[in-house]
Enzyme design. Structure first.
Site, PDB file in Angstrom:
ATOM      1  NE  ARG A 314      -7.158  49.982 -32.972  1.00  0.00           N
ATOM      2  CZ  ARG A 314      -6.227  49.223 -33.882  1.00  0.00           C
ATOM      3  NH1 ARG A 314      -5.778  48.753 -32.887  1.00  0.00           N
ATOM      4  NH2 ARG A 314      -5.849  49.153 -35.409  1.00  0.00           N
ATOM      5  CD  GLU A 343      -3.824  55.457 -31.145  1.00  0.00           C
ATOM      6  OE1 GLU A 343      -3.372  55.366 -31.777  1.00  0.00           O
ATOM      7  OE2 GLU A 343      -4.098  54.155 -30.406  1.00  0.00           O
ATOM      8  CG  HIS A 362      -1.130  52.887 -32.627  1.00  0.00           C
ATOM      9  ND1 HIS A 362      -2.141  52.838 -32.805  1.00  0.00           N
ATOM     10  CD2 HIS A 362      -1.272  51.218 -32.821  1.00  0.00           C
ATOM     11  CE1 HIS A 362      -2.822  51.265 -33.314  1.00  0.00           C
ATOM     12  NE2 HIS A 362      -2.419  50.246 -32.957  1.00  0.00           N
TER      13      HIS A 362
HETATM   14  N1  LIG Z   1      -1.343  47.715 -31.177  1.00  0.00           N
HETATM   15  C1  LIG Z   1      -1.350  47.250 -32.405  1.00  0.00           C
HETATM   16  O1  LIG Z   1       0.087  48.133 -33.010  1.00  0.00           O
HETATM   17  C2  LIG Z   1      -1.932  46.132 -32.680  1.00  0.00           C
HETATM   18  C3  LIG Z   1      -1.761  45.437 -34.072  1.00  0.00           C
HETATM   19  C4  LIG Z   1      -1.677  44.184 -34.217  1.00  0.00           C
HETATM   20  C5  LIG Z   1      -3.429  44.271 -33.944  1.00  0.00           C
HETATM   21  N2  LIG Z   1      -3.393  45.288 -33.174  1.00  0.00           N
HETATM   22  C6  LIG Z   1      -5.141  44.946 -32.556  1.00  0.00           C
HETATM   23  O2  LIG Z   1      -5.439  43.666 -31.866  1.00  0.00           O
HETATM   24  C7  LIG Z   1      -6.419  43.385 -31.752  1.00  0.00           C
HETATM   25  C8  LIG Z   1      -6.197  41.964 -31.810  1.00  0.00           C
HETATM   26  O3  LIG Z   1      -5.553  41.936 -33.372  1.00  0.00           O
HETATM   27  P1  LIG Z   1      -6.000  39.930 -34.170  1.00  0.00           P
HETATM   28  O4  LIG Z   1      -5.244  40.145 -35.219  1.00  0.00           O
HETATM   29  O5  LIG Z   1      -5.904  39.111 -32.885  1.00  0.00           O
HETATM   30  O6  LIG Z   1      -7.674  39.887 -34.397  1.00  0.00           O
HETATM   31  P2  LIG Z   1      -8.605  38.533 -34.238  1.00  0.00           P
HETATM   32  O7  LIG Z   1      -9.284  38.916 -34.961  1.00  0.00           O
HETATM   33  O8  LIG Z   1      -7.171  37.494 -34.976  1.00  0.00           O
HETATM   34  O9  LIG Z   1      -8.769  38.351 -32.899  1.00  0.00           O
HETATM   35  C9  LIG Z   1      -9.435  38.793 -32.223  1.00  0.00           C
HETATM   36  C10 LIG Z   1     -10.247  38.244 -31.065  1.00  0.00           C
HETATM   37  O10 LIG Z   1     -11.102  38.688 -30.301  1.00  0.00           O
HETATM   38  C11 LIG Z   1     -12.299  38.129 -30.105  1.00  0.00           C
HETATM   39  N3  LIG Z   1     -13.696  39.434 -29.158  1.00  0.00           N
HETATM   40  C12 LIG Z   1     -13.618  39.264 -29.976  1.00  0.00           C
HETATM   41  N4  LIG Z   1     -15.234  40.419 -29.061  1.00  0.00           N
HETATM   42  C13 LIG Z   1     -14.733  40.002 -28.145  1.00  0.00           C
HETATM   43  C14 LIG Z   1     -15.057  40.072 -26.658  1.00  0.00           C
HETATM   44  N5  LIG Z   1     -15.749  40.272 -25.777  1.00  0.00           N
HETATM   45  N6  LIG Z   1     -14.528  39.173 -25.739  1.00  0.00           N
HETATM   46  C15 LIG Z   1     -14.116  38.378 -26.299  1.00  0.00           C
HETATM   47  N7  LIG Z   1     -12.798  38.527 -27.248  1.00  0.00           N
HETATM   48  C16 LIG Z   1     -13.301  38.498 -28.455  1.00  0.00           C
HETATM   49  C17 LIG Z   1     -12.457  37.823 -31.523  1.00  0.00           C
HETATM   50  O11 LIG Z   1     -13.803  36.608 -31.447  1.00  0.00           O
HETATM   51  C18 LIG Z   1     -10.976  36.478 -31.809  1.00  0.00           C
HETATM   52  O12 LIG Z   1     -10.840  35.155 -31.585  1.00  0.00           O
HETATM   53  C19 LIG Z   1      -7.409  44.465 -32.606  1.00  0.00           C
HETATM   54  O13 LIG Z   1      -8.269  45.139 -32.219  1.00  0.00           O
HETATM   55  C20 LIG Z   1      -6.503  44.649 -32.977  1.00  0.00           C
HETATM   56  O14 LIG Z   1      -6.897  46.049 -34.267  1.00  0.00           O
HETATM   57  C21 LIG Z   1      -2.858  46.439 -32.569  1.00  0.00           C
HETATM   58  O1  LIG Z   2      -4.889  46.908 -35.889  1.00  0.00           O
HETATM   59  C1  LIG Z   2      -3.944  46.897 -35.967  1.00  0.00           C
HETATM   60  O2  LIG Z   2      -2.687  46.279 -37.310  1.00  0.00           O
HETATM   61  C2  LIG Z   2      -2.971  47.543 -35.011  1.00  0.00           C
HETATM   62  O3  LIG Z   2      -3.395  48.715 -34.256  1.00  0.00           O
HETATM   63  C3  LIG Z   2      -1.577  48.241 -36.375  1.00  0.00           C
HETATM   64  O4  LIG Z   2      -2.004  49.889 -36.598  1.00  0.00           O
HETATM   65  P1  LIG Z   2      -1.162  50.973 -37.111  1.00  0.00           P
HETATM   66  O5  LIG Z   2      -0.725  49.875 -38.810  1.00  0.00           O
HETATM   67  O6  LIG Z   2      -1.586  52.115 -37.438  1.00  0.00           O
HETATM   68  O7  LIG Z   2       0.931  50.268 -36.611  1.00  0.00           O
END
Ligand SMILES: NC(=O)c1ccc[n+]([C@@H]2O[C@H](COP(=O)([O-])OP(=O)(O)OC[C@H]3O[C@@H](n4cnc5c(N)ncnc54)[C@H](O)[C@@H]3O)[C@@H](O)[C@H]2O)c1
Ligand SMILES: O=C(O)[C@H](O)COP(=O)(O)O
Length: 626
Positions: A314, A343, A362
């Site tokens: 994020r 965004e 994104h």
């Molecule tokens: N760009 C995209 O399209 C996209 C897609 C999927 C996920 N994401 C983002 O990626 C991130 C992770 O997703 P995920 O599915 O792995 O989630 P998840 O919950 O499986 O993993 C997140 C991890 O972050 C850790 N965490 C929390 N606070 C922390 C800190 N202060 N320092 C270090 N680690 C910490 C948690 O313990 C957890 O293990 C989320 O923010 C999600 O929204 C983005």
């Molecule tokens: O948190 C997520 O799952 C990702 O950031 C994906 O976001 P989106 O659905 O807007 O592509």
């Protein structure tokens, strides 16, 4: 529209005081889907107690306007088209998910709504499905006027949903946490490699007619240290892939289990160790108040000069102004960013325009496969929630596995009824501060998940004395807000471990009672109940044992224990056309005092209650609505 939609189970809209049937329906949240014209039950097991409960529900809900179907899965035919819930999808969702939604409800795909348009539509919607582009603010919940029952986030990050407001409004939030993990991890790796080899910059330069081989010399990945910050689902998949590229991977995550890291061959290290030793840093933590701008001037200063940063998590976890400065100063050599604080970012964003920054809009979750998977995952979660099933991906409610729910079903009904009864025994119920619940069970206390029972007791206590609508989502919050402390005790008894609970006792401290006999010697109001053949029973009032099934309404009388009392009270009720459904007498000592519990189908009028009070041997009595 609002009045004809299927009543979702998480937010039974009951005005106080509820009728016994609505109370029964609303208590039986996880298995019952009700609306004004039809009811459908979902059986998940064939246990005798549950079929008894269902028989009971059928009996309780029988009315000329009610059609009932009973099926192993939810019987959608029982839900008439006019009663279909409305599901608003505010961002593009895969077709597979839309198909699931359309087979259950009316689906309104309205993309690019302004905040005002969303607020004006939402009061007509039972569910809302969003991605990261829709801000589900407190205003949205307020504008929904209580109709919105579930928000589905088609993805992982729920930072665009005001969870606190959702909880306060009793609205369930579910997400789709697994289907886009690989897509996000692959995108992080794509950005890592593209950044290291200047792919985007070189591409743009060639399209501009140039051939700049010396300018775009990159850096190698093999042997370099990658720090994965946030070792959850995406972070660990990134680590796995980076190992395959020959990188040395360390990770920082205060909550990650060391054995998961070990299994992938990753060292879990401190925050400072991770950022100060890494050549590449990839961010994978959620955006929370604790992670907001956690990468800032101070942290950039601790990094190895020339570090490269990838952010697919994020935008808000990085202080973007500080990153621009660090890039300008060469502390950060390059950054590859998929996500931004705002965004889309402003067109003139220095970060986006920076020559050492590679950006994507994104796209982490944007693969065909992930989008189909996410759509189906969220559609199933939302439909399940609208049916009243507890979701495995609930973000603001406890996740109770189906087998636990099935077992607890009759006790859920008992719990709410005990709460409802206990509060009616309090003289001036609104000042209740402390409630103790004692669960007696033959099972190990660790095997008893009481969250659902506690929520239903809270519901039973609060709803009759307030305008609040309580469900599993907001029970704990509402109790806390009202200054009501609910403590629990689990007592192991020598009994059959076949059932999760033998009895539930609800005690209210420091309150006067309308019915003195409900007070223990220690001055707590106390009632206790059990489930017998699937039916909730009241088994103890104060220190008196009784045994009455908790159906219809109840009159409790304390009288001198002497012959003829049942007949006298029964006659008064009969004369006033009040049907007695059952009676039970409990006493502590023979021929001294006794408690008579009388179940009545109708609410007795004042005159008949006065007459009961005038019977000389009756010392006190109370009428209670179940
Ligand atoms: N760009 C995209 O399209 C996209 C897609 C999927 C996920 N994401 C983002 O990626 C991130 C992770 O997703 P995920 O599915 O792995 O989630 P998840 O919950 O499986 O993993 C997140 C991890 O972050 C850790 N965490 C929390 N606070 C922390 C800190 N202060 N320092 C270090 N680690 C910490 C948690 O313990 C957890 O293990 C989320 O923010 C999600 O929204 C983005
Ligand atoms: O948190 C997520 O799952 C990702 O950031 C994906 O976001 P989106 O659905 O807007 O592509």
């Amino acid at each position: 529209m609002a009045s004809t939609s299927a009543k979702p189970i998480f937010t039974p809209r009951v005005t106080s005081p509820p009728s016994s049937s609505s109370s029964f329906r609303s208590s039986f949240l996880p298995f019952l889907n009700t609306n004004t014209s039809s009811i459908s039950l979902k059986l998940s097991h064939n246990s005798p107690s549950q079929s008894q409960v269902i028989t009971n529900i059928l009996k309780t809900l029988e009315s000329p306007n009610t059609s009932i179907s009973k099926s192993r899965d939810l019987d959608l035919s029982a839900v008439s088209s006019t009663s279909k819930p409305t599901i608003l999808v505010s961002e593009k969702l895969g077709e597979g998910g839309l198909d699931v939604l359309r087979s259950f409800g009316n689906v309104d795909c309205s993309y690019n709504l302004s905040p005002e348009e969303l607020c004006s539509k939402i009061s007509l919607c039972d569910a809302l499905i969003v991605r990261s582009g829709t801000k589900v603010t407190r205003q949205v919940f307020e504008a929904s006027k209580g109709r919105l029952k579930v928000v589905g986030r088609a993805g992982v990050g729920i930072d665009n949903v005001d969870l606190q407001a959702a909880t306060e409004f009793g609205c369930l939030v579910v997400n789709a946490p697994t289907a886009n993990t690989i897509a996000a991890a692959e995108h992080a790796i794509a950005l890592l490699a593209a950044m290291a080899r200047n792919v985007a910059q070189a591409d743009a330069s060639m399209k501009d007619g140039k051939w700049q081989r010396n300018k775009y010399v990159g850096v190698s990945l093999v042997g370099k240290t990658l720090a994965v910050m946030g070792f959850g689902k995406v972070g660990s998949e990134v680590a796995r892939r980076a190992k395959g590229l020959g990188m040395h991977v360390v990770a920082h995550d205060p909550y990650a289990p060391a054995d998961r890291a070990r299994a992938i061959g990753v060292d879990l290290v401190s925050f400072d160790q991770a950022i100060s030793t890494a050549d590449f840093i990839s961010l994978h933590m959620p955006l929370t108040p604790a992670t907001d701008k956690m990468f800032n001037e101070e942290t950039f200063a601790k990094m190895k000069k020339g570090v490269r940063i990838i952010n697919v998590a994020r935008g808000g976890v990085i202080d973007e102004d500080a990153l621009v400065k660090a890039l300008d100063a060469g502390v950060v050599a390059q950054a590859a960013l998929d996500v931004f604080t705002e965004e889309p970012p402003p067109k003139d964003s220095r970060l986006v325009q920076h020559e050492n920054v590679t950006v994507t809009p994104h796209l982490g979750a944007s693969t065909k496969e992930a989008q189909e998977g996410v759509a189906i995952e969220i559609a199933e979660a939302v439909v399940g929630a609208l049916r009243g099933e507890l979701s495995a991906t609930a973000v603001n409610a406890p996740m109770v596995p189906p087998e636990v729910l099935s077992e607890l079903a009759p006790f859920v009904v008992l719990a709410e009824k005990l709460g409802r009864l206990a509060v009616q025994l309090v003289a001036g119920g609104s000042g209740i501060k402390s409630v103790k619940v004692v669960y007696r069970s033959a099972r190990d206390p660790d095997d008893l998940d009481t969250r659902l029972l506690r929520a239903m007791i809270t519901k039973g206590i609060i709803e009759p004395i307030s305008n609040s609508i309580i469900n599993l989502v907001n029970a704990d919050f509402t109790a806390k807000e009202k200054g009501l402390r609910i403590s629990e005790e689990r007592v192991v008894i020598d009994s059959s471990p076949e059932y999760p609970v033998d009895s539930i006792q609800v005690q209210i401290s420091n309150m006067e009672s309308k019915f003195e006999s409900a007070l223990l010697e220690t001055r707590e109001i106390s009632i206790e109940g059990k489930v017998k053949d699937g039916i909730p029973h009241l088994t103890c009032v104060g220190s008196f044992s009784v045994d009455v099934s908790l159906e219809g309404n109840l009159i409790l009388c304390r009288q001198v224990d002497q012959p003829g009392m049942i007949g006298r009270v029964g006659n008064i009720l009969g004369e006033h056309n009040v049907n007695v459904s059952f009676m039970s007498v409990g006493r502590t000592v023979r021929r001294t005092k006794a408690i008579m519990a009388i179940g009545v189908d109708e609410e007795p009028d004042k005159e008949s209650l006065n007459k009961i009070g005038e019977v000389p041997a009756i010392e006190e009595f109370v009428f209670l609505k179940l």
